[in-house]
Scaffold this motif. Sequence first.
Motif, short mmCIF file in Angstrom:
data_model
loop_
_atom_site.label_atom_id
_atom_site.label_comp_id
_atom_site.label_asym_id
_atom_site.label_seq_id
_atom_site.Cartn_x
_atom_site.Cartn_y
_atom_site.Cartn_z
N ASN A 1 51.68 34.84 32.58
CA ASN A 1 50.60 35.67 33.11
C ASN A 1 49.40 35.54 32.19
O ASN A 1 49.47 35.93 31.02
CB ASN A 1 51.07 37.13 33.20
CG ASN A 1 50.08 38.02 33.92
OD1 ASN A 1 48.87 37.83 33.81
ND2 ASN A 1 50.58 39.00 34.65
N SER B 1 45.13 36.29 31.83
CA SER B 1 43.99 36.97 32.45
C SER B 1 42.84 37.09 31.45
O SER B 1 43.04 37.33 30.27
CB SER B 1 44.38 38.36 32.95
OG SER B 1 44.70 39.23 31.89
N GLU C 1 50.88 33.59 37.15
CA GLU C 1 49.84 34.45 37.72
C GLU C 1 48.60 34.32 36.85
O GLU C 1 48.65 34.60 35.65
CB GLU C 1 50.30 35.90 37.79
CG GLU C 1 49.27 36.81 38.43
CD GLU C 1 49.76 38.24 38.64
OE1 GLU C 1 48.93 39.11 38.97
OE2 GLU C 1 50.98 38.48 38.46
N ASN D 1 44.47 35.35 36.52
CA ASN D 1 43.40 36.22 37.00
C ASN D 1 42.18 36.06 36.12
O ASN D 1 42.26 36.19 34.89
CB ASN D 1 43.86 37.68 36.99
CG ASN D 1 44.91 37.97 38.05
OD1 ASN D 1 44.63 38.01 39.23
ND2 ASN D 1 46.15 38.16 37.61
N ASN D 2 41.05 35.77 36.75
CA ASN D 2 39.78 35.66 36.06
C ASN D 2 38.73 36.38 36.88
O ASN D 2 38.96 36.72 38.04
CB ASN D 2 39.40 34.18 35.87
CG ASN D 2 38.42 33.95 34.74
OD1 ASN D 2 37.81 34.88 34.24
ND2 ASN D 2 38.28 32.70 34.33
N THR D 3 37.57 36.64 36.29
CA THR D 3 36.48 37.26 37.04
C THR D 3 35.24 36.39 37.02
O THR D 3 34.71 36.03 38.06
CB THR D 3 36.15 38.65 36.49
OG1 THR D 3 37.31 39.49 36.59
CG2 THR D 3 35.03 39.31 37.30
N ASN E 1 43.55 33.80 41.07
CA ASN E 1 42.44 34.52 41.67
C ASN E 1 41.29 34.64 40.68
O ASN E 1 41.49 35.03 39.53
CB ASN E 1 42.88 35.92 42.09
CG ASN E 1 41.71 36.75 42.63
OD1 ASN E 1 41.18 36.47 43.68
ND2 ASN E 1 41.32 37.76 41.86
N THR E 2 40.09 34.28 41.12
CA THR E 2 38.88 34.53 40.34
C THR E 2 37.78 34.96 41.30
O THR E 2 37.93 34.89 42.52
CB THR E 2 38.45 33.31 39.52
OG1 THR E 2 37.36 33.68 38.66
CG2 THR E 2 38.02 32.15 40.41
N THR F 1 39.03 32.64 45.58
CA THR F 1 37.82 32.86 44.80
C THR F 1 36.75 33.38 45.75
O THR F 1 36.88 33.25 46.98
CB THR F 1 37.36 31.59 44.07
OG1 THR F 1 36.21 31.89 43.26
CG2 THR F 1 36.98 30.49 45.06
#
Length: 271
Positions: free
Chosen positions: A125, A127, A144, A146-148, A164-165, A187
């Motif tokens: 995981n 992030s 898994e 996760n980025n923004t 997911n970003t 995205t």
Amino acid sequence: MKAIKFTGLVALALTLSTRLMAQESQQLTVPLSDPGKPYKIDVHTISGSIKVSVYDGKDIIIDAQSEHGRKDRKEISNGMRRISSGENLDISASEKSNKVSINNNLPGKMASLTIKIPRGATNINLSTINGGSITADDISGDMEMNNTNGAIKLTNVSGSVVANTTNGNVTVSFKSVEPNAAMAFTTLNGNVDVTFPASLKANIKARSDQGNVYSDFDMVTEKSPAKSTKSAKDGMYRITVEDWVNGKINGGGPEILMKNMNGNIYIRKAK
């Protein structure tokens, strides 16, 4: 809980965190309780990049480096220059029963984490949120990501992925996939580009609001009826239409969701 050995520093028996001086790459070595056995790893940071690769060893090795000091020294306010007394990092790592957690404890400090892990992870995981990318090579297990505000790039991975970003591309290439696992790649602003083994069996559900969906698989596609939603507020009426493309690869299998708003979706077959 096991003590962490810091390469180049005095070993600490009671604490699992250290402060690292800016622009000096420092290394932490995290021994597993049961080397060679399956393990899990979680890496969380607010600001900075995460890079993970596999090596032929038994410990987890973390190289941490500040990315913030050089930028801060350029700051000027009302004609006055900021004089930095040195930027610090506070990276902590804990291990218990082959479960490893790595964290950046200073949210405002941008840190680059380069991590080498042994083979055999069952769950990975990763992030981050601000100004960094997530990259990994040759890892395996249930992943898994996760980025923004940054890209996700996974190369030669095996297992299952949820990535997911918000702002950035999602690029993944598989060596092999978990045959019974559902996966998702999403995205908001960027391309979704995933390469699967030619033997993939999956049900594809894809949607790009401002782009197109491409594939070189011999996919049996069916365009599902568009789903419309009507709503009213303050005398104004709104109609929202959701249009998905559905398809089966090699007869179908677990669902693979692929979605973005601004960008294309590429479903590639490995050569």
